[in-house]
Design a protein around this motif. Structure first.
Motif, PDB file in Angstrom:
ATOM      1  N   LEU A  84      15.620  16.130  45.458  1.00  0.00           N
ATOM      2  CA  LEU A  84      15.198  16.939  46.607  1.00  0.00           C
ATOM      3  C   LEU A  84      13.983  16.319  47.289  1.00  0.00           C
ATOM      4  O   LEU A  84      13.916  16.260  48.524  1.00  0.00           O
ATOM      5  CB  LEU A  84      14.882  18.367  46.156  1.00  0.00           C
ATOM      6  CG  LEU A  84      16.046  19.173  45.571  1.00  0.00           C
ATOM      7  CD1 LEU A  84      15.581  20.572  45.176  1.00  0.00           C
ATOM      8  CD2 LEU A  84      17.200  19.262  46.562  1.00  0.00           C
ATOM      9  N   LEU A  85      13.021  15.862  46.499  1.00  0.00           N
ATOM     10  CA  LEU A  85      11.854  15.215  47.080  1.00  0.00           C
ATOM     11  C   LEU A  85      12.240  13.892  47.736  1.00  0.00           C
ATOM     12  O   LEU A  85      11.691  13.525  48.776  1.00  0.00           O
ATOM     13  CB  LEU A  85      10.803  14.974  45.995  1.00  0.00           C
ATOM     14  CG  LEU A  85      10.168  16.229  45.381  1.00  0.00           C
ATOM     15  CD1 LEU A  85       9.250  15.858  44.230  1.00  0.00           C
ATOM     16  CD2 LEU A  85       9.423  17.035  46.430  1.00  0.00           C
ATOM     17  N   GLY A  86      13.204  13.189  47.127  1.00  0.00           N
ATOM     18  CA  GLY A  86      13.709  11.966  47.746  1.00  0.00           C
ATOM     19  C   GLY A  86      14.395  12.246  49.069  1.00  0.00           C
ATOM     20  O   GLY A  86      14.314  11.445  50.009  1.00  0.00           O
ATOM     21  N   ALA A  87      15.064  13.402  49.166  1.00  0.00           N
ATOM     22  CA  ALA A  87      15.718  13.782  50.417  1.00  0.00           C
ATOM     23  C   ALA A  87      14.693  13.998  51.527  1.00  0.00           C
ATOM     24  O   ALA A  87      14.955  13.687  52.699  1.00  0.00           O
ATOM     25  CB  ALA A  87      16.548  15.041  50.211  1.00  0.00           C
ATOM     26  N   LEU A  88      13.517  14.526  51.185  1.00  0.00           N
ATOM     27  CA  LEU A  88      12.460  14.692  52.185  1.00  0.00           C
ATOM     28  C   LEU A  88      12.011  13.339  52.720  1.00  0.00           C
ATOM     29  O   LEU A  88      11.849  13.158  53.929  1.00  0.00           O
ATOM     30  CB  LEU A  88      11.270  15.438  51.575  1.00  0.00           C
ATOM     31  CG  LEU A  88      11.462  16.904  51.208  1.00  0.00           C
ATOM     32  CD1 LEU A  88      10.166  17.480  50.642  1.00  0.00           C
ATOM     33  CD2 LEU A  88      11.914  17.724  52.406  1.00  0.00           C
ATOM     34  N   ASP A  89      11.793  12.395  51.805  1.00  0.00           N
ATOM     35  CA  ASP A  89      11.391  11.051  52.228  1.00  0.00           C
ATOM     36  C   ASP A  89      12.470  10.402  53.086  1.00  0.00           C
ATOM     37  O   ASP A  89      12.180   9.797  54.124  1.00  0.00           O
ATOM     38  CB  ASP A  89      11.129  10.177  51.000  1.00  0.00           C
ATOM     39  CG  ASP A  89       9.999  10.719  50.137  1.00  0.00           C
ATOM     40  OD1 ASP A  89       9.177  11.480  50.667  1.00  0.00           O
ATOM     41  OD2 ASP A  89       9.947  10.375  48.943  1.00  0.00           O
ATOM     42  N   TYR A  90      13.704  10.525  52.635  1.00  0.00           N
ATOM     43  CA  TYR A  90      14.805   9.886  53.343  1.00  0.00           C
ATOM     44  C   TYR A  90      14.979  10.487  54.734  1.00  0.00           C
ATOM     45  O   TYR A  90      15.270   9.768  55.695  1.00  0.00           O
ATOM     46  CB  TYR A  90      16.093  10.042  52.538  1.00  0.00           C
ATOM     47  CG  TYR A  90      17.278   9.317  53.139  1.00  0.00           C
ATOM     48  CD1 TYR A  90      17.361   7.935  53.076  1.00  0.00           C
ATOM     49  CD2 TYR A  90      18.302  10.010  53.767  1.00  0.00           C
ATOM     50  CE1 TYR A  90      18.433   7.252  53.629  1.00  0.00           C
ATOM     51  CE2 TYR A  90      19.382   9.348  54.324  1.00  0.00           C
ATOM     52  CZ  TYR A  90      19.438   7.970  54.242  1.00  0.00           C
ATOM     53  OH  TYR A  90      20.504   7.301  54.795  1.00  0.00           O
ATOM     54  N   MET A 109       3.592  21.795  60.806  1.00  0.00           N
ATOM     55  CA  MET A 109       4.743  22.674  60.582  1.00  0.00           C
ATOM     56  C   MET A 109       5.173  22.675  59.111  1.00  0.00           C
ATOM     57  O   MET A 109       5.520  23.714  58.559  1.00  0.00           O
ATOM     58  CB  MET A 109       5.905  22.226  61.475  1.00  0.00           C
ATOM     59  CG  MET A 109       7.195  22.993  61.273  1.00  0.00           C
ATOM     60  SD  MET A 109       8.491  22.359  62.379  1.00  0.00           S
ATOM     61  CE  MET A 109       9.942  23.136  61.670  1.00  0.00           C
ATOM     62  N   PHE A 110       5.146  21.505  58.465  1.00  0.00           N
ATOM     63  CA  PHE A 110       5.496  21.436  57.046  1.00  0.00           C
ATOM     64  C   PHE A 110       4.533  22.284  56.225  1.00  0.00           C
ATOM     65  O   PHE A 110       4.939  23.022  55.317  1.00  0.00           O
ATOM     66  CB  PHE A 110       5.457  19.980  56.578  1.00  0.00           C
ATOM     67  CG  PHE A 110       6.135  19.742  55.262  1.00  0.00           C
ATOM     68  CD1 PHE A 110       7.386  19.159  55.211  1.00  0.00           C
ATOM     69  CD2 PHE A 110       5.519  20.086  54.069  1.00  0.00           C
ATOM     70  CE1 PHE A 110       8.025  18.925  53.991  1.00  0.00           C
ATOM     71  CE2 PHE A 110       6.128  19.858  52.844  1.00  0.00           C
ATOM     72  CZ  PHE A 110       7.394  19.281  52.804  1.00  0.00           C
ATOM     73  N   TYR A 160      12.061  22.303  55.589  1.00  0.00           N
ATOM     74  CA  TYR A 160      11.211  21.148  55.314  1.00  0.00           C
ATOM     75  C   TYR A 160      11.899  19.845  55.730  1.00  0.00           C
ATOM     76  O   TYR A 160      11.231  18.907  56.201  1.00  0.00           O
ATOM     77  CB  TYR A 160      10.870  21.123  53.822  1.00  0.00           C
ATOM     78  CG  TYR A 160      10.086  22.341  53.391  1.00  0.00           C
ATOM     79  CD1 TYR A 160       8.740  22.474  53.700  1.00  0.00           C
ATOM     80  CD2 TYR A 160      10.704  23.380  52.696  1.00  0.00           C
ATOM     81  CE1 TYR A 160       8.021  23.595  53.331  1.00  0.00           C
ATOM     82  CE2 TYR A 160       9.996  24.503  52.313  1.00  0.00           C
ATOM     83  CZ  TYR A 160       8.659  24.614  52.641  1.00  0.00           C
ATOM     84  OH  TYR A 160       7.953  25.738  52.279  1.00  0.00           O
ATOM     85  N   ILE A 161      13.208  19.779  55.573  1.00  0.00           N
ATOM     86  CA  ILE A 161      13.931  18.579  55.999  1.00  0.00           C
ATOM     87  C   ILE A 161      13.877  18.418  57.515  1.00  0.00           C
ATOM     88  O   ILE A 161      13.641  17.324  58.035  1.00  0.00           O
ATOM     89  CB  ILE A 161      15.398  18.644  55.513  1.00  0.00           C
ATOM     90  CG1 ILE A 161      15.455  18.409  54.002  1.00  0.00           C
ATOM     91  CG2 ILE A 161      16.251  17.597  56.236  1.00  0.00           C
ATOM     92  CD1 ILE A 161      16.847  18.464  53.426  1.00  0.00           C
ATOM     93  N   MET A 162      14.060  19.521  58.248  1.00  0.00           N
ATOM     94  CA  MET A 162      14.008  19.445  59.712  1.00  0.00           C
ATOM     95  C   MET A 162      12.605  19.070  60.203  1.00  0.00           C
ATOM     96  O   MET A 162      12.454  18.342  61.191  1.00  0.00           O
ATOM     97  CB  MET A 162      14.451  20.771  60.333  1.00  0.00           C
ATOM     98  CG  MET A 162      15.922  21.102  60.120  1.00  0.00           C
ATOM     99  SD  MET A 162      17.041  19.765  60.639  1.00  0.00           S
ATOM    100  CE  MET A 162      16.668  19.665  62.388  1.00  0.00           C
ATOM    101  N   ALA A 163      11.572  19.568  59.516  1.00  0.00           N
ATOM    102  CA  ALA A 163      10.207  19.187  59.883  1.00  0.00           C
ATOM    103  C   ALA A 163       9.997  17.694  59.688  1.00  0.00           C
ATOM    104  O   ALA A 163       9.358  17.018  60.516  1.00  0.00           O
ATOM    105  CB  ALA A 163       9.198  19.980  59.042  1.00  0.00           C
ATOM    106  N   GLN A 164      10.570  17.142  58.612  1.00  0.00           N
ATOM    107  CA  GLN A 164      10.445  15.718  58.344  1.00  0.00           C
ATOM    108  C   GLN A 164      11.221  14.879  59.367  1.00  0.00           C
ATOM    109  O   GLN A 164      10.742  13.835  59.819  1.00  0.00           O
ATOM    110  CB  GLN A 164      10.947  15.403  56.931  1.00  0.00           C
ATOM    111  CG  GLN A 164      10.026  15.908  55.817  1.00  0.00           C
ATOM    112  CD  GLN A 164       8.755  15.096  55.739  1.00  0.00           C
ATOM    113  OE1 GLN A 164       7.784  15.370  56.446  1.00  0.00           O
ATOM    114  NE2 GLN A 164       8.744  14.110  54.877  1.00  0.00           N
ATOM    115  N   ILE A 165      12.421  15.327  59.719  1.00  0.00           N
ATOM    116  CA  ILE A 165      13.234  14.590  60.699  1.00  0.00           C
ATOM    117  C   ILE A 165      12.525  14.549  62.058  1.00  0.00           C
ATOM    118  O   ILE A 165      12.421  13.497  62.706  1.00  0.00           O
ATOM    119  CB  ILE A 165      14.623  15.219  60.836  1.00  0.00           C
ATOM    120  CG1 ILE A 165      15.434  14.997  59.548  1.00  0.00           C
ATOM    121  CG2 ILE A 165      15.370  14.642  62.038  1.00  0.00           C
ATOM    122  CD1 ILE A 165      16.785  15.688  59.547  1.00  0.00           C
ATOM    123  N   ALA A 166      12.039  15.708  62.498  1.00  0.00           N
ATOM    124  CA  ALA A 166      11.354  15.775  63.795  1.00  0.00           C
ATOM    125  C   ALA A 166      10.101  14.903  63.794  1.00  0.00           C
ATOM    126  O   ALA A 166       9.817  14.186  64.768  1.00  0.00           O
ATOM    127  CB  ALA A 166      11.003  17.225  64.119  1.00  0.00           C
TER     128      ALA A 166
END
Length: 501
Positions: A96-102, A141-142, A156-162
């Motif tokens: 899950l944490l790797g998904a945030l980085d990715y 936002m995160f 959290y994933i959308m915040a990282q993508i944006a």
């Protein structure tokens, strides 16, 4: 007659042009340091999002089973966990944490290819300002997920993508700006010092995030978000994009005032869309739009250095996003102390970038310098994985050495090499080359930056040693690519990029 005070003599010893250069150097340094400052918190907060509580959890579970046999079970709130912040408190937390980085790095890699093209058609000052304000918003936002008690992974994933998309406005803009102001004389050393903004930003981001990580991790994101937004305002108020030559300002209507200087350079330094150049300076602009991009893409050395950066950045960003968690696991430190200790890797990176630039200037060979540092980096990573388990003192030493050897080639390629290729004499008349080449090289490198943390998240459950084996293989691949560049230099001297004054 009394002499002028020493301070006044010092000020007047430099020309107006030199003071402007120093100002632009310092300003762009601080601007991009704030970008990395806002990227670092996620690596510090990982240790807080998931806490290692397997042993205590088993004891708690056994006690609960005995107690549950005597009383009616009470439903536990879904958002409360002894192992961290839901949804990162599960056993698959590394994935899950790797998904945030990715998410962040994949968006950054895709956006980088577009950013160089979009930025060419807009004023750098406006483009960079908007990007920094938006980056501040999405970084904060995160952290708002903590204050609003949000436990949805997709938030959290959308915040990282944006955030990944808007942060692509930074690198092509600052490299283009610094390339416009500084020529090729001692470019390796100057840009080696300038590129330390990456490590300085990482260090400041680590210290700021670590200050609040154990008490209120939401502030670890909100405060860096505010800082980069404030720097965006500073950019709007003070950034001067380029010099004007011989009093000519053909872009004034589109880009505002610039600093006057002379003489006119032998090749265009302006990295903007050729449709904005007057017709008498550029004929058949529509055809050149497409030709410039393709010519930049297939210019000698661009593809090779892009692939070399892909592997080098894979290693660097794996350390950037996973080093604090690794230190937490190996040294058994809390998230704050691990975050503080991880800054030593970036301290080593500062010296590595400056050393790489100095050596490349002396040898007049960028590719040779990269190959030499990559040759030593792979065995150093193996030593780091073995020595770091022997105690804190050994970890400190290896962090400094590894940081220098890992970040040295990365810093050299993203700065001096990109500027050399983008402004080489063979690209005379290609007004878009500098920004385009920078976006191509860094965009390709960002693909590696996205793959590294993702692979680390997938491999680390099988043991940290396997992660280091992956990093050593990546360094070996980067070395092979650099050897290909060196071999090509025997046929194409351009590839070794002899520094020209």
């Amino acid at each position: 007659m009394a002499q002028l005070p020493p301070g006044i003599r010092f000020i007047t010893a430099f020309s107006r042009d030199q003071w402007y250069r120093a100002f632009i150097f310092s300003l762009t340094f601080l601007l991009y340091a704030s970008f990395h400052l806002s990227r670092k918190p996620i690596s510090i907060v990982k240790g807080e999002l998931h806490k290692h509580c397997a042993a205590s959890h088993e004891v708690e579970l056994n006690s609960y089973k005995e107690y549950a046999a005597q009383i009616q079970p009470v439903k536990k709130p879904s958002n409360i966990s002894q192992c961290g912040w839901e949804p990162f408190d599960k056993n698959n937390y590394k994935q899950l944490l790797g998904a945030l980085d990715y998410s962040f790095l994949c968006a950054y890699a895709v956006g980088m290819y577009l950013s160089g093209l979009i930025g060419e058609r807009l004023p750098i000052r406006y483009y960079l300002t908007v990007g920094m304000l938006a980056s501040g918003l999405f970084t904060a936002m995160f952290g708002l997920g903590y204050f609003c008690n949000i436990h949805n992974l997709w938030f959290y994933i959308m915040a990282q993508i944006a955030n990944g998309l808007v942060q692509t406005t930074g690198w092509p803009s600052v490299v283009t700006c610094i390339g416009n102001w500084f020529g090729k004389g001692r470019r390796g050393l100057i840009m080696g010092i300038w590129n330390s903004h990456t490590s300085v930003g990482n260090i400041l981001g680590s210290l700021i995030a670590a200050y609040w990580v154990s008490t209120c991790w939401g502030l670890s994101f909100v405060v860096p978000g505010i800082i980069i937004a404030v720097m965006g305002i500073v950019c709007f108020l003070f950034l001067i994009e380029r010099k004007c030559f011989n009093g000519i300002q053909p872009w004034r209507a589109h880009y505002g005032p610039c600093f006057f200087s002379s003489p006119l350079p032998p090749y265009p330094l302006y990295p903007f869309s050729s449709v904005l150049i007057p017709d008498d300076l550029n004929s058949n602009s529509s055809l050149r739009h497409n030709a410039n991009f393709l010519f930049s893409l297939f210019s000698q050395g661009v593809i090779e250095f892009s692939l070399c950066l892909l592997f080098a950045k894979l290693v660097s960003y794996t350390f950037l996003f996973w080093l604090p968690l690794y230190i937490t696991n190996v040294e058994h430190l809390d998230a704050k102390r691990a975050g503080d200790l991880s800054t030593l890797f970036d301290v080593g990176g500062i010296f590595g970038g400056i050393l790489a630039g100095l050596i490349s200037d002396r040898l007049e060979k960028r590719a040779s310098t990269c190959g030499m540092m990559l040759l030593f980096a792979a065995p150093t990573l193996y030593m780091f994985s073995a020595v770091s388990k022997m105690g804190l003192e050994a970890t400190v030493v290896m962090l400094l050495i590894s940081g220098a050897l890992v970040n040295g080639p990365y810093a050299l390629i993203t700065t001096a090499v990109s500027a050399d290729l983008g402004t080489h004499k063979s690209l005379k008349g290609n007004a878009r080359a500098l920004s385009t080449v920078t976006a191509i090289i860094d965009g390709t490198g960002s693909v590696g930056a996205a793959l590294g943390p993702l692979l680390a998240g997938l491999i680390s459950p099988s043991g940290w040693n396997n992660v280091f084996y992956m990093l050593m293989m990546a360094d070996a691949c980067a070395l092979l690519v650099s050897l290909k560049i060196l071999f090509s230099c025997c046929v194409f001297p351009l590839l070794n990029l002899h520094t020209q004054t």
